[in-house]
Design a protein around this motif. Structure first.
Motif, PDB file in Angstrom:
ATOM      1  N   SER A 166      53.844  11.410 107.971  1.00 27.87           N
ATOM      2  CA  SER A 166      54.808  10.329 107.723  1.00 27.87           C
ATOM      3  C   SER A 166      54.191   9.230 106.860  1.00 27.87           C
ATOM      4  N   CYS A 167      52.866   9.151 106.819  1.00 32.25           N
ATOM      5  CA  CYS A 167      52.182   8.163 105.975  1.00 32.25           C
ATOM      6  C   CYS A 167      52.426   8.487 104.502  1.00 32.25           C
ATOM      7  N   GLY A 168      52.249   9.758 104.153  1.00 34.54           N
ATOM      8  CA  GLY A 168      52.545  10.199 102.792  1.00 34.54           C
ATOM      9  C   GLY A 168      51.429  10.017 101.784  1.00 34.54           C
ATOM     10  N   TRP A 169      50.283   9.466 102.183  1.00 36.14           N
ATOM     11  CA  TRP A 169      49.190   9.249 101.217  1.00 36.14           C
ATOM     12  C   TRP A 169      48.528  10.576 100.867  1.00 36.14           C
ATOM     13  N   GLN A 170      48.252  10.746  99.570  1.00 41.73           N
ATOM     14  CA  GLN A 170      47.462  11.889  99.122  1.00 41.73           C
ATOM     15  C   GLN A 170      46.820  11.557  97.795  1.00 41.73           C
ATOM     16  N   GLU A 171      45.729  12.234  97.517  1.00 49.91           N
ATOM     17  CA  GLU A 171      44.998  12.028  96.272  1.00 49.91           C
ATOM     18  C   GLU A 171      44.431  13.369  95.834  1.00 49.91           C
ATOM     19  N   THR A 172      44.537  13.672  94.544  1.00 50.55           N
ATOM     20  CA  THR A 172      43.982  14.908  94.010  1.00 50.55           C
ATOM     21  C   THR A 172      42.881  14.554  93.025  1.00 50.55           C
ATOM     22  N   SER A 173      41.678  15.067  93.268  1.00 51.10           N
ATOM     23  CA  SER A 173      40.568  14.801  92.359  1.00 51.10           C
ATOM     24  C   SER A 173      39.505  15.878  92.535  1.00 51.10           C
ATOM     25  N   HIS A 174      38.479  15.799  91.710  1.00 50.11           N
ATOM     26  CA  HIS A 174      37.358  16.733  91.789  1.00 50.11           C
ATOM     27  C   HIS A 174      36.207  16.129  92.597  1.00 50.11           C
ATOM     28  N   LYS A 175      36.378  14.905  93.094  1.00 48.14           N
ATOM     29  CA  LYS A 175      35.318  14.210  93.810  1.00 48.14           C
ATOM     30  C   LYS A 175      35.224  14.691  95.257  1.00 48.14           C
TER      31      LYS A 175
END
Length: 88
Positions: free
Chosen positions: A14-23
């Motif tokens: 329900s928070c919905g936070w996401q991040e896409t990276s190579h780190k």
């Protein structure tokens, strides 16, 4: 070693936070709600904004060179120049 792109997301959907990276983000907590995060390999490709050039055939390349050559000669001499490939 090149790292694969990974999507990190909050375990609270329900928070919905996401991040896409190579780190590498091991131990990362959600910056929104401070809950732990989980990850999965990403299927999203990084958009570079650079388009791949279209492949052209040898004949198209020769025709383009011939056209620009004929145009240059016409500008210099003021006369129409015959197609070089037709002369052969």
């Amino acid at each position: 070693m090149k790292m694969k792109r990974t999507t990190w997301y909050c375990i609270d959907r329900s928070c919905g936070w996401q991040e896409t990276s190579h780190k590498v983000r091991d131990g990362l907590k959600c910056p929104v709600c401070e809950l732990p995060t989980n990850n999965k390999l990403s299927t999203i490709r990084k958009e570079t904004g650079v388009k791949q050039p279209e492949r052209i055939t040898r004949k198209e390349m020769v025709d383009e060179i011939n056209t620009s050559y004929a145009k240059s000669l016409k500008e210099l001499t003021g006369k129409d120049v015959p197609n070089i490939m037709e002369m052969w």
